[in-house]
Design a protein around this motif. Structure first.
Motif, short mmCIF file in Angstrom:
data_model
loop_
_atom_site.label_atom_id
_atom_site.label_comp_id
_atom_site.label_asym_id
_atom_site.label_seq_id
_atom_site.Cartn_x
_atom_site.Cartn_y
_atom_site.Cartn_z
N CYS A 71 83.29 28.87 26.65
CA CYS A 71 82.41 29.93 26.17
C CYS A 71 81.86 29.52 24.81
CB CYS A 71 83.15 31.25 26.06
SG CYS A 71 82.15 32.59 25.38
N GLU A 73 80.03 31.31 22.96
CA GLU A 73 79.92 32.49 22.08
C GLU A 73 81.15 32.63 21.18
OE1 GLU A 73 77.36 34.83 21.59
OE2 GLU A 73 76.30 33.22 22.62
N CYS A 74 82.35 32.52 21.77
CA CYS A 74 83.56 32.72 20.95
C CYS A 74 84.39 31.44 20.80
CB CYS A 74 84.42 33.83 21.55
SG CYS A 74 85.20 33.42 23.13
N GLY A 75 84.00 30.38 21.50
CA GLY A 75 84.71 29.11 21.37
C GLY A 75 85.89 28.94 22.30
N ALA A 76 86.15 29.92 23.16
CA ALA A 76 87.26 29.80 24.11
C ALA A 76 86.96 28.70 25.12
CB ALA A 76 87.48 31.13 24.84
N LYS A 88 92.02 33.12 30.48
CA LYS A 88 90.99 33.12 29.45
C LYS A 88 89.64 33.48 30.05
CE LYS A 88 93.28 29.55 26.72
NZ LYS A 88 93.19 28.19 26.20
N CYS A 104 84.32 35.82 30.18
CA CYS A 104 85.23 35.41 29.11
C CYS A 104 86.08 36.61 28.73
CB CYS A 104 84.42 34.91 27.91
SG CYS A 104 85.45 34.49 26.48
N GLY A 106 87.87 36.82 26.11
CA GLY A 106 87.87 36.98 24.66
C GLY A 106 86.72 37.84 24.17
N CYS A 107 85.49 37.49 24.57
CA CYS A 107 84.32 38.20 24.05
C CYS A 107 83.50 38.88 25.14
CB CYS A 107 83.44 37.25 23.26
SG CYS A 107 82.65 35.96 24.27
N SER A 109 81.62 37.64 27.37
CA SER A 109 80.38 36.98 27.74
C SER A 109 80.43 36.53 29.19
CB SER A 109 80.13 35.76 26.85
OG SER A 109 79.88 36.14 25.53
N PRO A 126 75.73 36.41 26.18
CA PRO A 126 76.63 37.28 25.41
C PRO A 126 76.74 38.66 26.04
CG PRO A 126 74.93 36.31 24.00
CD PRO A 126 74.58 35.97 25.41
#
Length: 139
Positions: A71, A73-76, A88, A104, A106-107, A109, A126
């Protein structure tokens, strides 16, 4: 005839079933109603793992099945999305045409992997909450 922005809905025995608001009324009370009701649980659909397995079964791309997802957007990121615990990335769609989509965790997205004969293209969109101004209105 006077327009009433609130319509109460009753069953045949006179019990109140619900209330229907006009779009204008809803936009005025939306935030306070949602705050009063508290967080709404998000209904999770099961991952379409059968569709993923079908894609793998008929895999005809000149490269091996790829399991990595990232991702921007958040780096995952992960080397194998199916083995992560907790996940994840959640699989949200897979088709025989090579389109595979993830969310994702995390965020939130949307990560879409488009498998072409010679390469893979990844697109990240996003997450965006609904914007009342962009919701459909019927008149």
């Amino acid at each position: 005839m006077v327009f009433d922005p609130i319509t109460e809905l009753y069953d045949k025995s006179g019990e109140l079933l619900g209330v229907q608001l006009s779009a204008e009324a809803w936009l005025k009370v939306r935030e306070s109603v949602l705050a009063a009701l508290g967080p709404r649980p998000e209904e999770e659909r099961p991952e379409p793992l059968g569709d993923w397995e079908l894609l793998k079964q008929y895999w005809d791309f000149p490269y091996p099945v790829d399991m990595d997802v990232a991702c921007s957007e958040c780096g995952a990121g992960t080397e194998d999305w199916s083995k992560d615990e907790p996940r994840k990335f959640r699989l949200t769609g897979a088709s025989l045409g090579g389109l595979v989509a993830f969310r994702c965790q995390g965020c939130r997205s949307k990560v879409v992997k488009k498998h072409f004969k010679s390469h893979i293209k990844t697109e990240v969109t996003p997450f965006q909450d609904k914007v009342p101004a962009k919701e459909a209105r019927y008149k």
